[in-house]
Design an enzyme around this catalytic site. Structure first.
Site, PDB file in Angstrom:
ATOM      1  N   ASP A   1      -8.765  95.518 -42.952  1.00 20.23           N
ATOM      2  CA  ASP A   1      -8.990  96.738 -43.713  1.00 20.23           C
ATOM      3  C   ASP A   1      -8.115  97.129 -44.775  1.00 20.23           C
ATOM      4  O   ASP A   1      -7.212  97.742 -45.153  1.00 20.23           O
ATOM      5  CB  ASP A   1      -9.616  98.164 -43.154  1.00 20.23           C
ATOM      6  CG  ASP A   1      -8.383  98.564 -41.901  1.00 20.23           C
ATOM      7  OD1 ASP A   1      -7.425  97.545 -41.903  1.00 20.23           O
ATOM      8  OD2 ASP A   1      -8.821  99.761 -41.428  1.00 20.23           O
TER       9      ASP A   1
ATOM     10  N   GLU B   1      14.961 113.480 -32.918  1.00 18.58           N
ATOM     11  CA  GLU B   1      15.469 113.195 -34.033  1.00 18.58           C
ATOM     12  C   GLU B   1      16.114 114.242 -34.668  1.00 18.58           C
ATOM     13  O   GLU B   1      14.993 115.339 -34.420  1.00 18.58           O
ATOM     14  CB  GLU B   1      14.245 112.770 -35.380  1.00 18.58           C
ATOM     15  CG  GLU B   1      14.713 112.142 -36.686  1.00 18.58           C
ATOM     16  CD  GLU B   1      13.814 112.601 -37.950  1.00 18.58           C
ATOM     17  OE1 GLU B   1      14.067 112.293 -38.879  1.00 18.58           O
ATOM     18  OE2 GLU B   1      12.468 113.342 -37.923  1.00 18.58           O
TER      19      GLU B   1
ATOM     20  N   ASP C   1      -2.543  94.026 -38.790  1.00 20.12           N
ATOM     21  CA  ASP C   1      -4.152  94.596 -39.222  1.00 20.12           C
ATOM     22  C   ASP C   1      -5.188  93.205 -38.708  1.00 20.12           C
ATOM     23  O   ASP C   1      -5.087  92.291 -38.932  1.00 20.12           O
ATOM     24  CB  ASP C   1      -3.963  94.249 -40.514  1.00 20.12           C
ATOM     25  CG  ASP C   1      -5.744  94.831 -41.387  1.00 20.12           C
ATOM     26  OD1 ASP C   1      -6.399  95.830 -40.322  1.00 20.12           O
ATOM     27  OD2 ASP C   1      -6.065  94.231 -42.363  1.00 20.12           O
TER      28      ASP C   1
ATOM     29  N   ASP D   1       5.402 108.617 -30.756  1.00 20.30           N
ATOM     30  CA  ASP D   1       6.009 109.546 -31.562  1.00 20.30           C
ATOM     31  C   ASP D   1       5.160 111.412 -31.946  1.00 20.30           C
ATOM     32  O   ASP D   1       4.276 111.409 -31.460  1.00 20.30           O
ATOM     33  CB  ASP D   1       5.798 108.473 -32.780  1.00 20.30           C
ATOM     34  CG  ASP D   1       7.315 109.380 -33.740  1.00 20.30           C
ATOM     35  OD1 ASP D   1       7.279 110.232 -33.882  1.00 20.30           O
ATOM     36  OD2 ASP D   1       7.497 108.940 -34.652  1.00 20.30           O
TER      37      ASP D   1
ATOM     38  N   HIS E   1      11.740 103.707 -40.231  1.00 23.30           N
ATOM     39  CA  HIS E   1      10.350 104.321 -41.333  1.00 23.30           C
ATOM     40  C   HIS E   1      11.298 105.166 -42.115  1.00 23.30           C
ATOM     41  O   HIS E   1      10.317 105.162 -43.549  1.00 23.30           O
ATOM     42  CB  HIS E   1       9.348 104.308 -40.918  1.00 23.30           C
ATOM     43  CG  HIS E   1       9.842 105.809 -40.124  1.00 23.30           C
ATOM     44  ND1 HIS E   1      10.255 105.910 -39.207  1.00 23.30           N
ATOM     45  CD2 HIS E   1       8.986 106.686 -40.558  1.00 23.30           C
ATOM     46  CE1 HIS E   1      10.376 107.573 -38.839  1.00 23.30           C
ATOM     47  NE2 HIS E   1       9.417 108.213 -39.503  1.00 23.30           N
ATOM     48  N   ASP E   2      12.047 105.338 -42.611  1.00 26.62           N
ATOM     49  CA  ASP E   2      12.285 106.245 -43.932  1.00 26.62           C
ATOM     50  C   ASP E   2      13.912 105.847 -44.439  1.00 26.62           C
ATOM     51  O   ASP E   2      14.051 107.059 -45.110  1.00 26.62           O
ATOM     52  CB  ASP E   2      12.509 107.307 -42.774  1.00 26.62           C
ATOM     53  CG  ASP E   2      11.829 108.734 -42.141  1.00 26.62           C
ATOM     54  OD1 ASP E   2      10.721 107.994 -42.793  1.00 26.62           O
ATOM     55  OD2 ASP E   2      11.950 109.433 -41.880  1.00 26.62           O
TER      56      ASP E   2
ATOM     57  N   ASN F   1      -8.572  94.346 -38.616  1.00 30.68           N
ATOM     58  CA  ASN F   1      -9.810  94.195 -39.205  1.00 30.68           C
ATOM     59  C   ASN F   1      -9.973  93.710 -40.374  1.00 30.68           C
ATOM     60  O   ASN F   1     -10.830  94.663 -40.938  1.00 30.68           O
ATOM     61  CB  ASN F   1     -10.288  95.064 -38.260  1.00 30.68           C
ATOM     62  CG  ASN F   1      -9.483  96.708 -39.006  1.00 30.68           C
ATOM     63  OD1 ASN F   1      -8.514  96.634 -39.693  1.00 30.68           O
ATOM     64  ND2 ASN F   1     -10.356  97.792 -38.317  1.00 30.68           N
TER      65      ASN F   1
ATOM     66  N   ASP G   1       9.933 113.982 -33.271  1.00 31.01           N
ATOM     67  CA  ASP G   1      10.254 114.229 -34.873  1.00 31.01           C
ATOM     68  C   ASP G   1      10.641 115.328 -35.540  1.00 31.01           C
ATOM     69  O   ASP G   1      10.450 116.405 -34.301  1.00 31.01           O
ATOM     70  CB  ASP G   1       9.096 113.606 -35.626  1.00 31.01           C
ATOM     71  CG  ASP G   1       8.963 114.041 -37.130  1.00 31.01           C
ATOM     72  OD1 ASP G   1       9.602 112.828 -37.251  1.00 31.01           O
ATOM     73  OD2 ASP G   1       8.399 114.448 -37.553  1.00 31.01           O
TER      74      ASP G   1
HETATM   75  C1  GLC Z   1      10.735 112.016 -40.127  1.00 34.85           C
HETATM   76  C2  GLC Z   1       9.642 111.465 -40.335  1.00 34.85           C
HETATM   77  C3  GLC Z   1       9.859 111.215 -41.660  1.00 34.85           C
HETATM   78  C4  GLC Z   1       8.411 112.593 -42.084  1.00 34.85           C
HETATM   79  C5  GLC Z   1       9.748 113.762 -41.234  1.00 34.85           C
HETATM   80  C6  GLC Z   1       8.107 114.793 -41.162  1.00 34.85           C
HETATM   81  O1  GLC Z   1      11.617 113.498 -40.254  1.00 34.85           O
HETATM   82  O2  GLC Z   1      10.930 110.393 -39.589  1.00 34.85           O
HETATM   83  O3  GLC Z   1       8.371 110.056 -41.501  1.00 34.85           O
HETATM   84  O4  GLC Z   1       7.970 112.555 -43.290  1.00 34.85           O
HETATM   85  O5  GLC Z   1       9.818 113.828 -40.131  1.00 34.85           O
HETATM   86  O6  GLC Z   1       7.253 114.674 -40.256  1.00 34.85           O
HETATM   87 CA    CA Z   2      -7.218  97.546 -39.354  1.00 35.03          CA
END
Ligand code: GLC
Ligand code: CA
Length: 551
Positions: free
Chosen positions: A31, A247, A27, A104, A321-322, A29, A205
């Site tokens: 926030d 994905e 980060d 992405d 991230h999932d 700034n 995605d």
């Molecule tokens: C994919 C992403 C996930 C998102 C989902 C809907 O699985 O990796 O984070 O919530 O798609 O876009």
């Molecule tokens: Ca920020």
């Protein structure tokens, strides 16, 4: 020519990709939310690690219902992360360090706040109406019983048009209708616009869900999926030297050969989850925990390695991230955190494919075990409500959340031991994992035996020894309950990777390694190559081919 590199090979075959989840990375700034300037300020760290590309989770304009996976403007940056100029700067600054930026692309659905959807719901004769998936019905009588991934029905009533729209994820993520050629053209134009801006590729995605046919309850792998993908590839991807990764939760090896066909007709590679879904109860959800069937893990990896050899291309990953943090999941985040994190890295990076490192994985960051009030993820929060309503015990539900919540991966990056782990001088949007004083980038950069340096070395080896990129894979000891071992062979050159997957001491299962075999890397220091495998010990041996190993 065993060890000589073929110059015609695609750059992404020897690349290592680093995933950044922007709101949790750095980060700038105060926030409390990570942003693009924050990423720019940390590019030297990534260059030091040695990665080739950054997969950036979505930074486009979004109401953030699903942390940016609900896009309301594909050609603008969300003010939370910066602006277009920041993005152009990021592409340029990364480029100076030989790092490409992978965007992405969320093309299965948009945000309900996207201009297209705002128009679409005005009337059935609106030109944008058909950009989405609508079905007639009466209020309260749903077209069918399909469910959304984040809970509740997959249908939402819109009184203005007296129709339901289809959404596979949240209500704020209406599914796009790929049957509509005008929509497809708008998508290609948008993708090409980003290519003009200099991005190095795209992560797509839930791409296997775009060709849905809700009347037949088809979500993944609809009949027109590969037709759509080939068109997207032809109209956009093939016009530049990009890496593209889809994905696909519903991919098997046969489908993967289509997605990642070496002729380049669809994408570079596929990001599939067969190995990562092994520790859940059969036919149930990821929240229904079950121990990892280790032999099955070997079977799955071995099959993907064999099947795609020369016929496709694998993505290699433990994390994103999932997903929960791998060291907490299949390693040991207590006593053997360092050893097991390195073992998991070695096991993965020795295989064929493009390795992905998810931010903090290179530090052995762990899962977080918070009270429910600290969680932010829409999926986690909905699950909590849903299971309590169904009568599950609270402790039970929290155990699932601690093990599997997506927020395990989304706690702020741990840079140093200063306040908020050096992530932000404000109040972080999600709590920092309290173990940041022990686990952080600064201390690991200084310690040459750290997990960070193990990853750095693995990246370096991949660039130096073509056998990592090209070698044929052979699984060894498929029935061994503790050891994950394999070879990679290219001409006369060979790698032997031996990993003790568990915390017990074992006998080394092969003959004494001797000249010209050499230990390239081990997680118990370079000296050690005895006949005993310590807990979570991992080693890579190299036997040079006729052509000398490059200096
Ligand atoms: C994919 C992403 C996930 C998102 C989902 C809907 O699985 O990796 O984070 O919530 O798609 O876009
Ligand atoms: Ca920020």
């Amino acid at each position: 020519m065993g060890e000589q590199k073929k110059s015609t090979e695609k750059w992404w075959k020897s690349a290592v990709i680093y995933q950044i989840y922007p709101r949790s990375f750095a980060d700038s700034n105060k926030d409390g939310i990570g942003d693009i300037q924050g990423i720019i300020s940390r590019l030297d760290y990534l260059a030091h690690l040695g990665i080739d590309a950054i997969w950036l989770s979505p930074v486009c304009r979004s109401p953030q219902d699903d942390n940016g996976y609900d896009i309301s403007d594909y050609q603008d940056i969300d003010p939370m992360f910066g602006n277009l100029e920041d993005m152009e700067n990021l592409i340029r600054e990364a480029g100076k360090r030989h790092i490409r930026i992978i965007m992405d692309l969320v093309l299965n659905h948009s945000s309900d706040e996207h201009f297209w959807f705002q128009e679409a719901k005005k009337g059935r004769d609106n030109p944008y109406h058909d950009y989405y998936v609508w079905r007639d019905g009466r209020e309260g009588v749903l077209p069918n019983d399909m469910k959304a991934a984040f809970g509740g029905p997959a249908w939402q009533w819109v009184p203005e048009v007296e129709q339901y729209y289809f959404h596979q994820f949240s209500v704020k993520q209406p599914d796009l209708n790929w049957e509509n050629p005008r929509l497809r053209q708008e998508i290609y134009d948008m993708v090409n616009w980003w290519v003009q801006k200099g991005v190095g590729g795209f992560r797509l995605d839930v791409i296997d869900q775009i060709a849905k046919e809700p009347d037949k309850k088809i979500t993944n792998n609809g009949p027109r999926l590969h037709e759509f993908l080939r068109e997207l590839s032809r109209e956009a991807f093939q016009k530049a030297d990009l890496v593209t990764v889809g994905e696909a939760w519903g991919a098997d090896t046969e489908l993967a050969k289509l997605y990642s066909n070496p002729d380049g007709s669809e994408m570079s590679m596929v990001f599939q989850f067969e190995h990562i879904c092994l520790d859940q109860q059969e036919g149930k959800e990821k929240w229904d925990l079950s121990p990892l069937p280790f032999l099955k893990l070997k079977e799955v990896f071995g099959r993907w390695q064999k099947e795609l050899y020369g016929r496709g291309w694998n993505s290699l990953f433990w994390n994103n991230h999932d997903l929960p943090r791998i060291v907490s999941r299949w390693g040991d985040d207590g006593k053997y955190r360092e050893e097991s994190a390195k073992m998991l890295a070695v096991l993965l990076h020795g295989m064929q494919g493009t390795p992905y490192i998810y931010q903090g994985e290179e530090l052995g960051m762990t899962n977080a075990a918070y009270g429910i009030e600290e969680y932010r993820d829409i999926e986690t929060l909905n699950l909590y409500q849903e299971r309590l309503e169904k009568g599950y015990g609270k402790e039970d539900v929290m155990a699932s959340i601690h093990a599997r919540s997506r927020d395990n991966a989304r706690t702020p990056m741990q840079w140093d031991e200063s306040q908020n782990a050096g992530f932000s001088e404000g109040v972080p949007w999600i709590r920092v994992n309290p173990n940041y004083r022990q686990i952080n980038a600064k201390s690991q950069i200084e310690d040459e035996n750290s997990i960070f340096h193990c990853y750095k070395e693995l990246i370096r080896l991949r660039k130096e020894y073509p056998v990592f990129v090209e070698g044929d894979f052979q699984m060894l000891l498929p029935e061994d309950e503790n050891i994950f071992a394999y070879t990679r062979t290219l001409g006369d050159a060979q790698l032997l990777v031996v990993c003790n997957f568990y915390g017990k001491t074992l006998d080394y299962p092969f003959p004494v390694p001797k000249e010209p075999m050499q230990l390239l890397l081990g997680n118990y220091g370079g000296e050690r190559d005895g006949m005993v495998l310590a807990p979570y010990e991992a080693r890579i041996y190299f036997t040079p081919g006729k052509v000398k190993a490059p200096a």
